[in-house]
Design an enzyme around this catalytic site. Structure first.
Site, PDB file in Angstrom:
ATOM      1  N   HIS A 263      60.973  81.679  88.270  1.00 61.41           N
ATOM      2  CA  HIS A 263      60.376  80.323  88.250  1.00 61.41           C
ATOM      3  C   HIS A 263      59.201  80.357  87.274  1.00 61.41           C
ATOM      4  O   HIS A 263      59.384  80.640  86.093  1.00 61.41           O
ATOM      5  CB  HIS A 263      59.984  79.982  89.700  1.00 61.41           C
ATOM      6  CG  HIS A 263      59.612  78.562  89.976  1.00 61.41           C
ATOM      7  ND1 HIS A 263      59.763  77.551  89.072  1.00 61.41           N
ATOM      8  CD2 HIS A 263      59.066  77.976  91.096  1.00 61.41           C
ATOM      9  CE1 HIS A 263      59.347  76.415  89.604  1.00 61.41           C
ATOM     10  NE2 HIS A 263      58.926  76.644  90.840  1.00 61.41           N
ATOM     11  N   HIS A 304      68.728  77.909  83.027  1.00 61.28           N
ATOM     12  CA  HIS A 304      68.028  77.035  83.964  1.00 61.28           C
ATOM     13  C   HIS A 304      69.006  76.564  85.017  1.00 61.28           C
ATOM     14  O   HIS A 304      70.174  76.340  84.712  1.00 61.28           O
ATOM     15  CB  HIS A 304      67.422  75.826  83.241  1.00 61.28           C
ATOM     16  CG  HIS A 304      66.347  75.167  84.032  1.00 61.28           C
ATOM     17  ND1 HIS A 304      66.611  74.234  84.993  1.00 61.28           N
ATOM     18  CD2 HIS A 304      65.009  75.356  84.033  1.00 61.28           C
ATOM     19  CE1 HIS A 304      65.470  73.864  85.543  1.00 61.28           C
ATOM     20  NE2 HIS A 304      64.481  74.530  84.996  1.00 61.28           N
ATOM     21  N   ASP A 362      59.750  77.954  79.108  1.00 58.44           N
ATOM     22  CA  ASP A 362      58.911  79.148  79.209  1.00 58.44           C
ATOM     23  C   ASP A 362      59.028  80.043  77.993  1.00 58.44           C
ATOM     24  O   ASP A 362      58.119  80.804  77.683  1.00 58.44           O
ATOM     25  CB  ASP A 362      59.250  79.917  80.487  1.00 58.44           C
ATOM     26  CG  ASP A 362      58.804  79.137  81.686  1.00 58.44           C
ATOM     27  OD1 ASP A 362      57.644  78.732  81.709  1.00 58.44           O
ATOM     28  OD2 ASP A 362      59.624  78.886  82.574  1.00 58.44           O
TER      29      ASP A 362
HETATM   30  N1  CMC Z   1      70.264  86.224  80.855  1.00 62.09           N
HETATM   31  C1  CMC Z   1      71.551  86.680  81.000  1.00 62.09           C
HETATM   32  N2  CMC Z   1      72.452  86.097  81.813  1.00 62.09           N
HETATM   33  C2  CMC Z   1      72.053  85.032  82.521  1.00 62.09           C
HETATM   34  C3  CMC Z   1      70.737  84.499  82.421  1.00 62.09           C
HETATM   35  C4  CMC Z   1      69.830  85.136  81.547  1.00 62.09           C
HETATM   36  N3  CMC Z   1      68.581  84.681  81.414  1.00 62.09           N
HETATM   37  N4  CMC Z   1      70.599  83.435  83.237  1.00 62.09           N
HETATM   38  C5  CMC Z   1      71.802  83.287  83.837  1.00 62.09           C
HETATM   39  N5  CMC Z   1      72.675  84.248  83.404  1.00 62.09           N
HETATM   40  C6  CMC Z   1      74.099  84.364  83.757  1.00 62.09           C
HETATM   41  C7  CMC Z   1      74.274  84.841  85.202  1.00 62.09           C
HETATM   42  O1  CMC Z   1      74.334  86.255  85.267  1.00 62.09           O
HETATM   43  C8  CMC Z   1      75.572  84.183  85.567  1.00 62.09           C
HETATM   44  O2  CMC Z   1      76.622  84.907  84.946  1.00 62.09           O
HETATM   45  P1  CMC Z   1      78.093  84.991  85.661  1.00 62.09           P
HETATM   46  O3  CMC Z   1      78.586  83.576  85.751  1.00 62.09           O
HETATM   47  O4  CMC Z   1      78.899  85.857  84.749  1.00 62.09           O
HETATM   48  O5  CMC Z   1      77.843  85.608  87.005  1.00 62.09           O
HETATM   49  C9  CMC Z   1      75.518  82.825  84.865  1.00 62.09           C
HETATM   50  O6  CMC Z   1      74.656  83.049  83.715  1.00 62.09           O
HETATM   51  C10 CMC Z   1      74.948  81.696  85.725  1.00 62.09           C
HETATM   52  O7  CMC Z   1      73.646  82.085  86.154  1.00 62.09           O
HETATM   53  P2  CMC Z   1      73.040  81.866  87.610  1.00 62.09           P
HETATM   54  O8  CMC Z   1      72.191  83.056  87.951  1.00 62.09           O
HETATM   55  O9  CMC Z   1      74.126  81.486  88.561  1.00 62.09           O
HETATM   56  O10 CMC Z   1      72.131  80.610  87.369  1.00 62.09           O
HETATM   57  P3  CMC Z   1      71.017  80.084  88.359  1.00 62.09           P
HETATM   58  O11 CMC Z   1      71.024  78.612  88.223  1.00 62.09           O
HETATM   59  O12 CMC Z   1      71.175  80.640  89.733  1.00 62.09           O
HETATM   60  O13 CMC Z   1      69.669  80.715  87.759  1.00 62.09           O
HETATM   61  C11 CMC Z   1      67.723  81.020  86.435  1.00 62.09           C
HETATM   62  C12 CMC Z   1      68.830  80.051  86.882  1.00 62.09           C
HETATM   63  C13 CMC Z   1      66.684  80.249  85.655  1.00 62.09           C
HETATM   64  C14 CMC Z   1      67.055  81.645  87.683  1.00 62.09           C
HETATM   65  C15 CMC Z   1      68.359  82.123  85.561  1.00 62.09           C
HETATM   66  O14 CMC Z   1      68.980  81.555  84.431  1.00 62.09           O
HETATM   67  C16 CMC Z   1      67.321  83.157  85.116  1.00 62.09           C
HETATM   68  O15 CMC Z   1      67.017  84.085  85.874  1.00 62.09           O
HETATM   69  N6  CMC Z   1      66.765  83.010  83.876  1.00 62.09           N
HETATM   70  C17 CMC Z   1      65.729  83.907  83.392  1.00 62.09           C
HETATM   71  C18 CMC Z   1      64.396  83.543  84.045  1.00 62.09           C
HETATM   72  C19 CMC Z   1      63.794  82.265  83.480  1.00 62.09           C
HETATM   73  O16 CMC Z   1      63.707  82.074  82.282  1.00 62.09           O
HETATM   74  N7  CMC Z   1      63.355  81.402  84.408  1.00 62.09           N
HETATM   75  C20 CMC Z   1      62.624  80.174  84.052  1.00 62.09           C
HETATM   76  C21 CMC Z   1      63.340  78.948  84.428  1.00 62.09           C
HETATM   77  S1  CMC Z   1      62.538  77.533  83.676  1.00 62.09           S
HETATM   78  C22 CMC Z   1      61.039  77.390  84.516  1.00 62.09           C
HETATM   79  C23 CMC Z   1      61.157  76.590  85.739  1.00 62.09           C
HETATM   80  O17 CMC Z   1      61.531  75.398  85.656  1.00 62.09           O
HETATM   81  O18 CMC Z   1      60.801  77.143  86.802  1.00 62.09           O
END
Ligand code: CMC
Length: 426
Positions: A263, A304, A362
């Site tokens: 986050h 995201h 971010d």
């Molecule tokens: N790098 C590599 N792979 C990723 C990433 C990433 N940053 N983000 C998602 N994936 C992959 C994930 O492994 C999954 O792959 P598969 O379908 O093969 O299993 C797919 O993409 C879907 O991801 P998810 O984890 O189901 O997506 P989510 O909606 O649960 O998570 C997130 C969203 C933001 C937590 C995640 O993308 C992440 O951890 N990003 C890096 C941290 C980050 O930049 N966070 C800031 C978000 S913006 C600030 C805010 O509004 O708070």
């Protein structure tokens, strides 16, 4: 058109009403299901609306973000953080006299009680500023616990003004404490962003030397972070607040939820990752790691939960990022070269395209804050500062209408009943 959803449970057909949204998806009202003996299951709230809200709307597929109906791009271009805070809190943009009155109220609440400031002395010098900020926010409850009646709209608004006014001062104190430096008092002559920068980087008793480009970029960072509907920290504020706890305590719980790298901690994590990559020649290796399912590493600043096209805040932030880099003359910074190479590769790579993983706000705010000279560990504090109007608006919105204590249920997968066995017989 009134929609209904029909489901069948053990042969019995049940009609569930569908609630109409003014924008976006309609919502199936499952509140009656408990009477039928079932719960719904939705860990992480992937398909669940947890409340009604009139504050912020996001269309993640179309890359749209609106505060009270106003597109974020228009607000970033024409407005400022304080005006946006007023808009979030009151639902409408202020006229000139309303704006001046609001600004003057915020300026009148900026100082922090000198006794209260002493609590920072209890933290060791290298303490993470988010631990100081969450403690300080909860600590404000001690000053206002007996004289805040959360059932009164005027007390709730006073709380909102105090929090928006005091968070820059608390953030600057946390920064100064970390450096072992004397705190600088707020200067009511300065704008909201200028004052924050002055309290961090200025000299006590001397006039502010904050650059207008940097003050503008900082204000934009605050404004772009001001609200984001029911994200983890805002939902935490609502959940904590639903127990009727002190509002400063509810806001503090939001700050702790924000701290995590998934986050608000992502901006700090972006910089740590860029440092770890260190050189453009290693970008490919890290992209490979991010794609490897046996490796927990993720590219910080990408992806995201809601935006599956682009993050509109990132587009605006990218612009400010370039302005700041040009003014600071740091376009040749090796870390920024790494950032640009990473962005390019990730945007062209099939893995990222397929999963709609774009650079988020971010990614650019981290780079901008670094160029401004903000230390990495303060990045999430800046996010906290920006998000304050959103948190307090959502808390106030919840308390302004009938609400229930938030109490999710569970799918129990533990042991069924069994009898206690004395220790010697195990
Ligand atoms: N790098 C590599 N792979 C990723 C990433 C990433 N940053 N983000 C998602 N994936 C992959 C994930 O492994 C999954 O792959 P598969 O379908 O093969 O299993 C797919 O993409 C879907 O991801 P998810 O984890 O189901 O997506 P989510 O909606 O649960 O998570 C997130 C969203 C933001 C937590 C995640 O993308 C992440 O951890 N990003 C890096 C941290 C980050 O930049 N966070 C800031 C978000 S913006 C600030 C805010 O509004 O708070």
């Amino acid at each position: 058109m009134t929609q209904k959803v029909t489901i069948t449970i053990d042969g019995k057909t049940i009609e569930l009403p569908v609630l109409e949204a003014t924008e976006g998806l309609n919502v199936v009202d499952v509140r009656g299901l408990i009477k039928e003996g079932v719960f719904t299951f939705d860990p992480g709230f992937l398909s669940t609306a947890s409340c009604e809200s009139r504050v912020t709307y996001i269309d993640g597929d179309a890359g749209i973000l609106m505060y009270r109906g106003y597109p974020i791009e228009q607000l970033a271009k024409h407005s400022n953080h304080l005006e946006v805070a007023y808009l979030l809190l009151n639902g409408e943009l202020p006229n000139n006299s309303q704006y001046l009155e609001f600004e003057s109220s915020i300026k009148s609440h900026q100082t922090i009680d000198p006794h209260f400031q002493q609590m920072f002395q209890g933290f060791k010098q290298g303490a993470h500023p988010m631990s100081m900020i969450s403690a300080a926010l909860a600590g404000l409850a001690s000053l206002y616990h007996d004289n805040t009646d959360i059932t009164k709209p005027e007390d709730r608004m006073l709380t909102a003004h105090r929090l928006i006014a005091k968070i820059p001062t608390l953030a600057a104190i946390a920064y100064k404490h970390g450096r072992g430096e004397k705190y600088i008092e707020p200067n009511p002559e300065l704008s909201y962003a200028e004052n924050f920068l002055h309290m961090c980087f200025g000299t006590a008793g001397e006039a502010s030397t904050v650059s207008p480009t940097i003050a503008k970029a900082m204000d934009r960072i605050f404004l772009l972070h001001a609200d984001h509907e029911q994200n983890a920290s805002t939902s935490t504020v609502r959940m904590a607040g639903s127990s009727d706890c002190n509002p400063y305590a509810a806001i503090s719980s939001g700050a702790t939820a924000l701290w995590g790298p998934a986050h608000g901690g992502a901006n700090e994590a972006v910089l740590k990752m860029l440092n770890e990559i260190g050189d453009v020649s290693r970008v490919g290796e890290f992209v490979k790691k991010a794609k490897d399912k046996s490796d927990p590493f993720k590219l910080m600043g990408f992806g995201h939960r809601v935006y599956k096209n682009f993050d509109p805040r990132a587009t605006v932030m990218q612009e400010s990022c370039h302005d700041v880099l040009a003014e600071q003359g740091v376009e040749d910074d090796p870390l920024l070269e790494v950032a640009q190479a990473l962005e390019k590769i990730a945007r062209e790579d099939e893995y990222f395209i397929e999963r709609k993983l774009y650079p988020n706000i971010d990614f650019y705010s981290g780079i901008t804050l670094k160029a401004v000279g903000i230390p990495t560990e303060l990045f999430t504090v800046i996010f906290t500062l920006g998000r304050m109007p959103g948190w307090i608006t959502h808390w106030n919105e919840m308390l302004s209408a009938p609400y229930k204590i938030a109490r999710p249920r569970q799918l129990y997968l533990g042991e069924s009943k069994r009898d206690y066995v004395s220790i010697g017989s195990r």
